[in-house]
Design a protein around this motif. Sequence first.
Motif, PDB file in Angstrom:
ATOM      1  N   LYS A 536      43.363  31.502  48.888  1.00 13.89           N
ATOM      2  CA  LYS A 536      44.705  30.924  48.851  1.00 13.89           C
ATOM      3  C   LYS A 536      45.639  31.711  47.935  1.00 13.89           C
ATOM      4  CE  LYS A 536      47.246  26.829  47.304  1.00 13.89           C
ATOM      5  NZ  LYS A 536      47.127  25.490  46.671  1.00 13.89           N
ATOM      6  N   ASN A 537      45.244  31.869  46.677  1.00 15.23           N
ATOM      7  CA  ASN A 537      46.169  32.446  45.697  1.00 15.23           C
ATOM      8  C   ASN A 537      46.343  33.951  45.862  1.00 15.23           C
ATOM      9  OD1 ASN A 537      44.534  30.047  44.226  1.00 15.23           O
ATOM     10  ND2 ASN A 537      46.689  30.022  43.592  1.00 15.23           N
ATOM     11  N   LEU A 538      45.279  34.659  46.217  1.00 16.10           N
ATOM     12  CA  LEU A 538      45.373  36.099  46.424  1.00 16.10           C
ATOM     13  C   LEU A 538      45.582  36.474  47.882  1.00 16.10           C
ATOM     14  CD1 LEU A 538      42.606  37.426  43.994  1.00 16.10           C
ATOM     15  CD2 LEU A 538      45.062  37.725  43.766  1.00 16.10           C
ATOM     16  N   ALA A 539      45.526  35.476  48.777  1.00 17.88           N
ATOM     17  CA  ALA A 539      45.783  35.685  50.213  1.00 17.88           C
ATOM     18  C   ALA A 539      44.821  36.705  50.818  1.00 17.88           C
ATOM     19  CB  ALA A 539      47.236  36.097  50.444  1.00 17.88           C
ATOM     20  N   THR A 540      43.543  36.552  50.517  1.00 23.43           N
ATOM     21  CA  THR A 540      42.441  37.347  51.078  1.00 23.43           C
ATOM     22  C   THR A 540      42.707  38.855  51.067  1.00 23.43           C
ATOM     23  OG1 THR A 540      43.250  37.041  53.348  1.00 23.43           O
ATOM     24  CG2 THR A 540      41.634  35.454  52.525  1.00 23.43           C
ATOM     25  N   PRO A 541      42.664  39.468  49.893  1.00 23.43           N
ATOM     26  CA  PRO A 541      42.861  40.920  49.815  1.00 23.43           C
ATOM     27  C   PRO A 541      41.796  41.662  50.623  1.00 23.43           C
ATOM     28  CG  PRO A 541      42.896  39.902  47.635  1.00 23.43           C
ATOM     29  CD  PRO A 541      42.394  38.865  48.574  1.00 23.43           C
ATOM     30  N   ASP A 542      42.145  42.883  51.006  1.00 25.49           N
ATOM     31  CA  ASP A 542      41.186  43.699  51.766  1.00 25.49           C
ATOM     32  C   ASP A 542      40.040  44.168  50.877  1.00 25.49           C
ATOM     33  OD1 ASP A 542      42.810  43.689  54.170  1.00 25.49           O
ATOM     34  OD2 ASP A 542      44.175  44.987  53.057  1.00 25.49           O
ATOM     35  N   ILE A 543      40.350  44.490  49.627  1.00 25.43           N
ATOM     36  CA  ILE A 543      39.345  44.930  48.665  1.00 25.43           C
ATOM     37  C   ILE A 543      39.546  44.125  47.385  1.00 25.43           C
ATOM     38  CG2 ILE A 543      38.428  46.862  47.313  1.00 25.43           C
ATOM     39  CD1 ILE A 543      39.728  48.751  49.397  1.00 25.43           C
ATOM     40  N   VAL A 544      38.460  43.587  46.834  1.00 25.25           N
ATOM     41  CA  VAL A 544      38.521  42.880  45.557  1.00 25.25           C
ATOM     42  C   VAL A 544      37.509  43.520  44.616  1.00 25.25           C
ATOM     43  CG1 VAL A 544      38.389  40.678  44.350  1.00 25.25           C
ATOM     44  CG2 VAL A 544      39.087  40.726  46.757  1.00 25.25           C
ATOM     45  N   SER A 545      37.993  44.040  43.501  1.00 20.54           N
ATOM     46  CA  SER A 545      37.111  44.566  42.461  1.00 20.54           C
ATOM     47  C   SER A 545      36.799  43.429  41.504  1.00 20.54           C
ATOM     48  CB  SER A 545      37.795  45.722  41.722  1.00 20.54           C
ATOM     49  OG  SER A 545      36.943  46.237  40.722  1.00 20.54           O
ATOM     50  N   LEU A 546      35.528  43.049  41.439  1.00 17.56           N
ATOM     51  CA  LEU A 546      35.100  41.924  40.613  1.00 17.56           C
ATOM     52  C   LEU A 546      34.476  42.418  39.315  1.00 17.56           C
ATOM     53  CD1 LEU A 546      33.302  39.734  43.327  1.00 17.56           C
ATOM     54  CD2 LEU A 546      35.622  39.419  42.453  1.00 17.56           C
ATOM     55  N   GLU A 547      34.790  41.729  38.218  1.00 19.97           N
ATOM     56  CA  GLU A 547      34.129  41.965  36.941  1.00 19.97           C
ATOM     57  C   GLU A 547      33.327  40.715  36.564  1.00 19.97           C
ATOM     58  OE1 GLU A 547      37.482  43.855  37.892  1.00 19.97           O
ATOM     59  OE2 GLU A 547      37.982  42.257  36.460  1.00 19.97           O
ATOM     60  N   GLU A 548      32.257  40.940  35.823  1.00 23.78           N
ATOM     61  CA  GLU A 548      31.382  39.886  35.302  1.00 23.78           C
ATOM     62  C   GLU A 548      30.602  39.163  36.401  1.00 23.78           C
ATOM     63  OE1 GLU A 548      32.734  37.390  32.140  1.00 23.78           O
ATOM     64  OE2 GLU A 548      33.856  39.008  31.163  1.00 23.78           O
ATOM     65  N   ILE A 549      30.067  39.939  37.328  1.00 17.82           N
ATOM     66  CA  ILE A 549      29.041  39.427  38.246  1.00 17.82           C
ATOM     67  C   ILE A 549      27.696  39.633  37.569  1.00 17.82           C
ATOM     68  CG2 ILE A 549      27.843  39.830  40.427  1.00 17.82           C
ATOM     69  CD1 ILE A 549      30.396  38.357  40.872  1.00 17.82           C
ATOM     70  N   GLN A 550      26.915  38.550  37.465  1.00 17.60           N
ATOM     71  CA  GLN A 550      25.608  38.619  36.810  1.00 17.60           C
ATOM     72  C   GLN A 550      24.483  38.632  37.842  1.00 17.60           C
ATOM     73  OE1 GLN A 550      25.977  37.090  32.410  1.00 17.60           O
ATOM     74  NE2 GLN A 550      25.717  35.357  33.760  1.00 17.60           N
ATOM     75  N   ASP A 551      23.286  38.940  37.352  1.00 18.49           N
ATOM     76  CA  ASP A 551      22.134  39.021  38.254  1.00 18.49           C
ATOM     77  C   ASP A 551      21.757  37.641  38.786  1.00 18.49           C
ATOM     78  OD1 ASP A 551      20.407  37.739  36.363  1.00 18.49           O
ATOM     79  OD2 ASP A 551      19.951  39.649  35.414  1.00 18.49           O
ATOM     80  N   ASN A 552      20.725  37.606  39.580  1.00 19.15           N
ATOM     81  CA  ASN A 552      20.425  36.403  40.353  1.00 19.15           C
ATOM     82  C   ASN A 552      19.985  35.198  39.532  1.00 19.15           C
ATOM     83  OD1 ASN A 552      21.074  37.576  42.803  1.00 19.15           O
ATOM     84  ND2 ASN A 552      19.007  38.353  43.156  1.00 19.15           N
ATOM     85  N   ASN A 553      19.584  35.403  38.282  1.00 15.71           N
ATOM     86  CA  ASN A 553      19.242  34.247  37.454  1.00 15.71           C
ATOM     87  C   ASN A 553      20.019  34.236  36.146  1.00 15.71           C
ATOM     88  OD1 ASN A 553      17.897  36.195  35.994  1.00 15.71           O
ATOM     89  ND2 ASN A 553      15.852  35.554  36.628  1.00 15.71           N
ATOM     90  N   GLY A 554      21.135  34.957  36.117  1.00 15.44           N
ATOM     91  CA  GLY A 554      22.042  34.858  34.979  1.00 15.44           C
ATOM     92  C   GLY A 554      21.386  35.222  33.663  1.00 15.44           C
ATOM     93  N   ALA A 555      21.527  34.321  32.685  1.00 19.47           N
ATOM     94  CA  ALA A 555      21.091  34.621  31.324  1.00 19.47           C
ATOM     95  C   ALA A 555      19.578  34.580  31.129  1.00 19.47           C
ATOM     96  CB  ALA A 555      21.748  33.656  30.345  1.00 19.47           C
ATOM     97  N   THR A 556      18.819  34.206  32.147  1.00 21.47           N
ATOM     98  CA  THR A 556      17.364  34.270  32.023  1.00 21.47           C
ATOM     99  C   THR A 556      16.944  35.728  31.883  1.00 21.47           C
ATOM    100  OG1 THR A 556      17.102  32.288  33.382  1.00 21.47           O
ATOM    101  CG2 THR A 556      15.165  33.703  33.122  1.00 21.47           C
TER     102      THR A 556
END
Length: 813
Positions: A536-556
């Motif tokens: 909604k807010n970004l109106a589905t950009p073609d490319i999104v660079s994400l920061e702070e994606i963690q692994d599959n179990n996070g802080a474990t």
Amino acid sequence: MPSSIPPALRGRRARLVALTVPVGLVGSLIALPFTAEASPSPDAVISEVFGGGGNSGASLTNDFIELGNAGDGPFDLTGWSVQYLSGAPTSASKWQATPLTGAVPAGGSYLIQEAKGAGGDTALPTADATGTIALSATSGTVALVHSTTPLTCVTAADCAADASIKDLVGFGTATVRETSPATGAGNTTSVSRNATLTDTDNNAADLTGSEPSPRNSAGTGGGDGGGDPTPTPSPSDTTPGDLRIHDIQGATRISPQAGATVGNVPGVVTAVRATGSSRGFWYQDPQPDKDAATSEAVFVFTGSVTPQVKPGDSVLVSGKVSEYYPGGAAAGGQSVTELTAPKTVVLSSGNPLPAAEVIDARTIPETYAPDAKGGNIEPLTLLPRKYALDWFESREGMLVRIGDSRVVGASNQYGETWITTKPRQNPTERGGTLYSAYDQQNSGRLLVASLTGTSLTANVGDTLKGVTSGPIDYSNFGGYSLQATTLGTTKSAGLRQEVAKKAKSDELAVATYNVENLDPSDPQAKFDRLAVGIVKNLATPDIVSLEEIQDNNGATDDGTLSADKTLAQFTAAIQAAGGPAYSWRSVDPQNKTDGGEPGGNIRNVFLFNPKRVSFVDHPGGDATTATKVVPAGKHGKDITLSVSPGRINPTSDAWLNSRKPLVGEFTFRGDQYFVIGNHFNSKGGDQPVYGRFQPPTLSSETQRLAQAKEVNTFVSGLLAKDRKAKVVVLGDLNDYPFSAPVEALTHGRVLTDLMSTLPRDERYSYVYDGNSQTLDHILVSPGVGKLSYDVVHLNAEFSDQASDHDPQVVHIG
């Protein structure tokens, strides 16, 4: 990132985890809770730990560890030891042990003297055991061990499994601790249990910061440290002493009476803090002197004991004058002058309170702090008419009052809210206060907290209406604050989330979004809210660079590296919100090498809509392989990447314990684009802007500067091979448009920071301590032609946030 400290611990003696364990520094350990035992302990526990012996400001010459025994019989210590481990151990760290003899008497104490410092003037009571361990004053772990052999565990989980450990205390920011570390340790403060030696296996709940009170097995010691303090008047003596509060506060930041015991100092109680680990009360002299530099109020610290006074009580207080540094002296903050180990006599009740000083737009000086060339401003005489920090210090503990005030920092989870007392000072278009230069600190900002039992919920631009009044306090959560005993009400300004326009069919939309440590352990609601932001807010950009994606179990912390489950859950949430079926590309980091939350293995990620753009895959990218710009095509006139997705020089020291940039090659409508996603190292470790060193040292900037130069070198080399190449560099750079790292990133005009193209009052993407500021950026090379750019405000200005960052998007035509 927001604080994760529970409300019960977020007092003046709580320590900010986000500052002491910076996002940009790798954490090699993960603390896991012990299994809770019955409370109180049936026999021996560690009852007190003090590592400030002989340090600056300390009166005691030695560090010490004290044991206590809640049992009915003596506790035999034959074959036992106390052991110490540093607060941030590595796999190579070693425990230090002090063997014990004798016994802890029933209901009594046992004192272990450790290393002697260079300062102090008071010896410990005669110790029951003596060692040579030099404890940290602010962060470490102490264990009571049924063995004299040094322990080998260096994680909380491994120590919890070691049957030889009877009790363990982690304090400060120790990664080895029971549940959460105890707070409040410093050069002049220990952490100690209450009189019943309560042991719930949660160090933060069981031990609190207070004045050291060493006691040996003979019962010698207590609050006097074994010395001979100046006698204080009997509580039955109702004659005021020779000193007034302004004599104690003095005209500098350090009391001229620091370390002395004072007697029967008169004043009227103005406010009481009756909960938490830093209980006490403020009292103020209704007969001030004529010196504007000397405060007429002081905080009386009672620790975990609820004060038995109330506002309006006329009192005489005797106690020791102490300088307490919230967060520890090493954090660089200023101190708070206090009376500790107090004895209080109530003379009468129902007295009028001293008049609260009114703060308006003209009260506080525009200049924020004295310039000591990076040195300590503590010895300087306060100039409250010249500097904002001096004004607040000269009113430390005193009653102040504000009227209708604009909110410039949304309420946090504790109800703490930033307002401005200077509504015309650098306003943003949406009601905040813009931070636009290092030498232009916004002196009108003031944090409002509540002692009333109620709290605020406000967004930026709202108005705190009516009278708000209470004493001035200081902490390591933003510096000076108004602790409200009378709290105004919130009038909403109706702030709404922004929505970006949708890109035209021939425009490439590229966005950046810091999603704040996202992993499957987060509630689905967080995924859903972030997904709505994308759709909604970004109106589905073609490319999104994400920061702070963690692994599959996070802080474990178990060596998991892949984030495919995190990304599958996020892209599914985007589809459920009506968005496209995004694909993704990333490079898994090596274990515990990229900073962020310990065990989380944080990384940058590209999402892209395969129906609109194509990702050009070149295999071979991994955590340590550098991507390079190489010729493409038969004649070598075109360029491509050697690996895509890839990383920029990942083995460089510039990226030590920090996220490495992610580089990808895309095509859109036949055009080639190089996109570089970044998350530079955090500001953790910098001296605070409200601290005692002015101007503050920005130690973390050194690494960001090196990182910026690495990215600039890569982009410069790429453009040297194709000056018309379309390059988009974006992400959380953790620095300002006017900073040296951002200047280094754009060096040679290879990139333009789009933030600088916005109107001045719109240049922000993050709100911290009431300052609307920029950490996130999108930059483009000269080859990127027609474009439109927008920061989409949907988080940072709101008390209810999906992330603490606002995303940004650029449309390239």
